[in-house]
Structure formats: C-alpha cells, structure tokens
Write an enzyme that holds these catalytic residues in place. Structure first.
Site, short mmCIF file in Angstrom:
data_model
loop_
_atom_site.label_atom_id
_atom_site.label_comp_id
_atom_site.label_asym_id
_atom_site.label_seq_id
_atom_site.Cartn_x
_atom_site.Cartn_y
_atom_site.Cartn_z
N LYS A 154 0.85 -1.19 0.00
CA LYS A 154 0.00 0.00 0.00
C LYS A 154 0.89 1.25 0.00
O LYS A 154 1.52 1.60 0.99
CB LYS A 154 -0.90 0.02 1.25
CG LYS A 154 -1.84 1.21 1.28
CD LYS A 154 -1.58 2.03 2.51
CE LYS A 154 -2.35 3.31 2.60
NZ LYS A 154 -1.89 4.40 1.73
N GLU A 162 9.89 2.60 10.72
CA GLU A 162 10.86 3.69 10.49
C GLU A 162 10.09 4.99 10.63
O GLU A 162 9.28 5.32 9.76
CB GLU A 162 11.47 3.59 9.08
CG GLU A 162 12.50 2.52 8.90
CD GLU A 162 13.65 2.64 9.88
OE1 GLU A 162 13.96 3.77 10.32
OE2 GLU A 162 14.21 1.60 10.23
N CYS A 166 13.42 11.73 6.14
CA CYS A 166 13.54 11.32 7.55
C CYS A 166 14.91 11.73 8.06
O CYS A 166 15.08 11.97 9.25
CB CYS A 166 13.41 9.82 7.69
SG CYS A 166 11.92 9.18 6.98
N GLU A 177 9.46 17.05 14.91
CA GLU A 177 9.74 16.82 13.48
C GLU A 177 8.84 17.73 12.64
O GLU A 177 7.63 17.75 12.81
CB GLU A 177 9.50 15.37 13.08
CG GLU A 177 9.89 15.15 11.62
CD GLU A 177 9.88 13.70 11.17
OE1 GLU A 177 10.88 13.24 10.64
OE2 GLU A 177 8.85 13.04 11.38
C1 UN1 Z 1 14.05 8.62 4.21
O1 UN1 Z 1 13.97 9.84 4.18
O2 UN1 Z 1 13.20 7.96 4.82
O3 UN1 Z 1 19.93 8.88 3.52
C2 UN1 Z 1 15.07 7.85 3.49
C3 UN1 Z 1 19.08 9.40 2.80
C4 UN1 Z 1 18.41 8.56 1.75
C5 UN1 Z 1 17.27 7.79 2.34
C6 UN1 Z 1 16.30 8.63 3.12
N1 UN1 Z 1 19.38 7.67 1.17
O4 UN1 Z 1 18.74 10.57 2.92
#
Ligand code: UN1
Length: 511
Positions: A189, A264, A298, A398
């Site tokens: 999804k 995550e 992230c 965040e």
């Molecule tokens: C994410 O934002 O969940 O290290 C992944 C990085 C990328 C992956 C980010 N290779 O910013």
C-alpha cells in the site's frame, strides 16, 4: 501491466489516465467504485492520474492472492528468486529516466534527486538479489558427539508493506526486495500522494517475472487500506515508514496479534559544527541535507548545533548559500528546491514558523512562495532560525519541511547533550578536524546513523538504516539486517549417534 493498468471502465476521463489495484496478476477496480486523483505538487492543475480508493474488501482479496501465491514462491529456490530481483533491478536501470521524471512530476523532488531515488531502488534490488545466493545462517558444533547443529532463515508469510511518499520508489524497494528474496509474498500500500510511482514499480516487477499474486498493490487511504492490512490475521509481518504518531497506532494494533513489525518513523537530525571545523564544507553539507527534497527526508538536517565561537561565521555562510537556492518545478534542471508534497504540509511548516518566531530569530524565508510560476504549487521558502534553544519546540518536533534551527552551544559536551536531548535518533553529523572529537561523536551520538564531515543524509543501501528511540522499534532496513525483519530463524539439530543424547546433561566436561 502497462496496458491493463488502465482501469476497465469509469475511472479515466479523456486526458487523465486511470489505474487499477493489482491483485493476483490482474488489474482490478476497487469494490468501492471510488477513485482519487494524484496531482503534481509543483502545479496542482496537472493531474497525474486517477487511482482506486481501496477498501478492506480489496485488501482481503489481495491478502488471499498473496496467500495462494506463497507455497510456490517459498519453494522457488532463493537464488532463482534472486534472479527475478536482478531482472527487476536491470529493468529499473533501463527505465531510470522515465521513472525519475514520473517521480518528479508526482512527488516534486528535483530530477537529480529523483534519479537518486530510483538508483537507491536499483541498489537494493541488486543487493537483495545477491542475498538469494547467501541468506547465510550458522553451522556450528553441537555440544554432544555425533550431532550436527545449524540455523536457517525461512520466510514468514504475507508481508504488508506500507510506504511514504518522500522516497516513493526507494523505500518500497527497501521493504519489498528483502521480503521477496526471503520467500514472502507482498501486499503493498503506497502513500496516497504517490500511487503512480507505485504502479510504475509494480509494472516493472511483473515484467521482471514475479509470478501472479507474489506482489499485490492496493491503493487508497491509510485508515481504509492500511488499517485493513495491519489488522488482517493473514498478514504476518508488517513494515511501515511514516510519522511516529501513525507508527505507534500501528504498533498497538499489530501487538494484538503479536505480528512482526518494522517501523521507520520520525527524525530530528542534528549537524554539530565544532570551532575547528572547515566552515565552507560544513555550510555546504548542512544546506544540502537541510533543503534537498525540500527538507522532506527522515534524515534531513533540521538542527545545527554550533560552537558559539563560530556561530556567526557559519550562519553567514548558511544564509548566503540558502539565498541562492532556486525554487521551482523539479523538472527544470536549474532548480534546486521543489515544492512541498501538499497543502497540509505547507500549513504545517507555516505553523512551525509561527511557533519559531517566539523561540528564535527568523533569519531567512518563513513564508510560502507563490509568485509567477510558483503560484500553482506548494512552494515554501527555505527558512532559517537562529538563536534557538535546544528544548524549543522547533528544535524538538519533526517538521518535515525546509526549516533549519541554529542552536549555539559552548563546546563538545554541550553539543552532544543537545544532539541527544530529543525523542528521535535517526541521523547525526559532526564537522570537525579533530580526530578525537570525531571518534567521541561516533561513540556518543544516540542515533542509528552518524556522519563525520558530511551532512545528515546520504545513507547507502548495503548498511543498516534506522534509528534509536522513537525513530523506530529496533528493526533496520537495508543491509543484511533487513532480512531479520522478513525471516524466522529455525535452529536444526541432527543427531547421528543412534542413541538418546541429553543436552546439558550428557555433555560432561572433559576435565
Ligand atoms: C528517508 O527519508 O526515509 O539517507 C530515506 C538518505 C536517503 C534515504 C532517506 N538515502 O537521505
């Protein structure tokens, strides 16, 4: 799936293509009969397509298809499963430009970064294809004579894969590639903001030779499709990337059935700049990791923890570099920063700017960009606050947008305290020329990823990816570690002594 992807009826108007779910090798419409649109965040007049508004009934069909496909897929030798992953990786490489352009159109990140996202998907496909010939367990002596001991990985069953929009190809592949090579089947999804990217991936998976039912795609809302996947008694392992709030909700639901769950979640990543750092390098690394992908990673840098003695010098460099960033459609190769994903995201960042005004001093940005070509997209000016305190809200929560807080501190110890004084623990960076300080940071940062003399982004797929504290629940994506999410260990003892041997009892020590 290119031809069959167009929904058989109703979904498509003349110039807006319609796309189905993909279940048991077939393109199907939702039982709801409803569809939703995906639009270009750089120009919301541009409709990418119409997609199925999925329901629990659609999920039930997809899960059933995945269950039916499971016996054949798990009994396909892992190296042969790996060959299909290789083909999929090669197809993505062949179609890289087309995939990247489609991604920029639907998600907004600039083309160079979209190519990087596709490349990350290719990298994990190839890495996990190789795992088809490794998937190593242990062989080890038994404590008893004439007895053999070993451990092997086995698939868990149906994997529910729920993915975000910010890495719309890399993250689904981070999850699906290890799940599939290990012999699980998948219900996928994607985020409602990026269903087209998901369709394009699944099309290539079909072309690569994943058998019908091995990968099933159901589009729609989290509360309908996502929750149905999480609650399905027949989905045994779940992987989710998204907000900590949603992740906690999923964890509660998954716990009721004791499901395997990899999360995550959020980040509040800091770059430390010590007084001896190369400030040019630090400014380049910070601006890249704060404002690339419009801060929607992230791993994005959202805090700069700087030694007070060099704070002004660093800030001047950050400011001049950030001023030069060009906003616009990511399809324009001269653009540095694309739009935010949607109107809600722009509102959220705006809300944090309001909060920030009473916490630090606004140096740059702080508002939407709506002039000229930008008027039809969700653009937001890269924003810097200075003199932010470590416990201020803009330094703690965040934001997931182009907002950077500069936090002055006195020396290394205070910097480490500030880095670690948050609920999250994904990525952190240190800029210094002092090798001892660098090694201390490598030890002291409470994060899953540490960078020395580089910004907070740029994880590679052969190392574990994930974070401490509320960034996750202890699992890792990518690297060999990803297989731990998608496999059960089985320890096997073979006794060829021909008699009953009692472990811990008949193994008297030699002395
Ligand atoms: C994410 O934002 O969940 O290290 C992944 C990085 C990328 C992956 C980010 N290779 O910013």
């Amino acid at each position: 799936m290119t031809d069959t992807a167009v929904a058989p009826s109703g979904a498509a108007s003349a110039d807006v293509p319609g796309f189905g779910h993909f279940i048991a090798g077939e393109c199907v419409e939702s039982v709801s009969g409803e569809t939703f649109e995906s639009r270009n965040p750089a120009d919301t007049r541009d409709v990418v397509g119409r997609f199925q508004q999925g329901t629990a009934a659609d999920v039930a069909m997809a899960v059933r298809a995945a269950e039916l496909a499971a016996p054949r897929w798990r009994s396909t030798p892992a190296p042969k499963r790996g060959e299909i992953l290789y083909r999929f990786g090669a197809l993505m490489a062949e179609h890289k430009e087309r995939l990247a352009r489609a991604m920029t159109r639907e998600m907004g990140k600039v083309l160079a970064e979209a190519r990087g996202d596709v490349q990350e998907a290719i990298d994990i496909a190839f890495l996990m294809a190789g795992e088809g010939r490794r998937m190593f367990g242990d062989t080890t002596p038994s404590e008893l004579p004439d007895k053999w001991a070993m451990s092997v990985r086995q698939p868990i069953g149906v994997a529910g894969i729920i993915t975000p929009w910010n890495f719309p190809m890399a993250i689904p592949c981070w999850k699906m590639m290890p799940a599939l090579v290990a012999g699980n089947t998948v219900v996928f999804k994607p985020a409602s903001d990026t269903p087209h990217c998901a369709v394009l991936l699944v099309e290539l998976m079909v072309e690569a030779g994943f058998p019908p039912g091995t990968v099933n795609l159901v589009t729609g809302r989290g509360e309908d499709v996502g929750d149905a996947i999480v609650d399905s008694p027949d989905v045994s392992v779940l992987s989710f990337t998204g907000s900590s709030a949603t992740g906690k909700g999923i964890a509660e639901r998954a716990a009721r059935r004791l499901k395997r769950l990899s999360l995550e979640l959020g980040g509040k990543n800091a770059a430390v700049v010590l007084a001896d750092a190369d400030l040019e390098l630090a400014a380049d690394g910070i601006v890249w990791s704060a404002f690339a992908t419009t801060g929607q990673r992230c791993t994005a840098c959202s805090r700069v923890v700087v030694d007070r003695r060099v704070a002004d010098e660093l800030l001047a460099r950050l400011e001049s570099r950030t001023r030069r960033l060009r906003l616009g459609s990511g399809l324009d190769e001269t653009v540095d920063v694309g739009p935010l994903i949607n109107a809600r995201a722009a509102e959220r960042v705006e809300g944090y700017v309001d909060i920030g005004r009473s916490e630090g001093e606004l140096v740059l940005g702080g508002h939407r960009a709506g002039e000229g070509d930008l008027s039809n997209g969700h653009f937001f000016r890269p924003t810097i606050f200075r003199d932010v305190a470590p416990l201020d809200r803009i330094a703690q929560e965040e934001i997931f947008g182009p907002l950077l807080s500069v936090i002055p501190v006195d020396g290394y110890e205070a910097a480490v305290t500030a880095v670690n004084q948050v609920r999250y623990g994904l990525s952190a960076a240190i800029f210094t020329r002092d090798v001892n300080a660098a090694f201390r940071a490598m030890r002291d940062f409470e994060t899953g990823i540490v960078y020395v003399n580089a910004g907070t982004t740029g994880a590679e797929t052969h190392l574990p990816f994930g974070g401490w504290k509320e960034t996750g629940n202890g699992h890792r994506e990518a690297g060999r570690a990803a297989l731990d999410t998608y496999t059960e260990w089985k320890s096997i003892y073979v006794d060829f002594s021909g008699r009953v041997q009692r472990a811990q009892i008949d193994n008297q020590s030699a002395g």
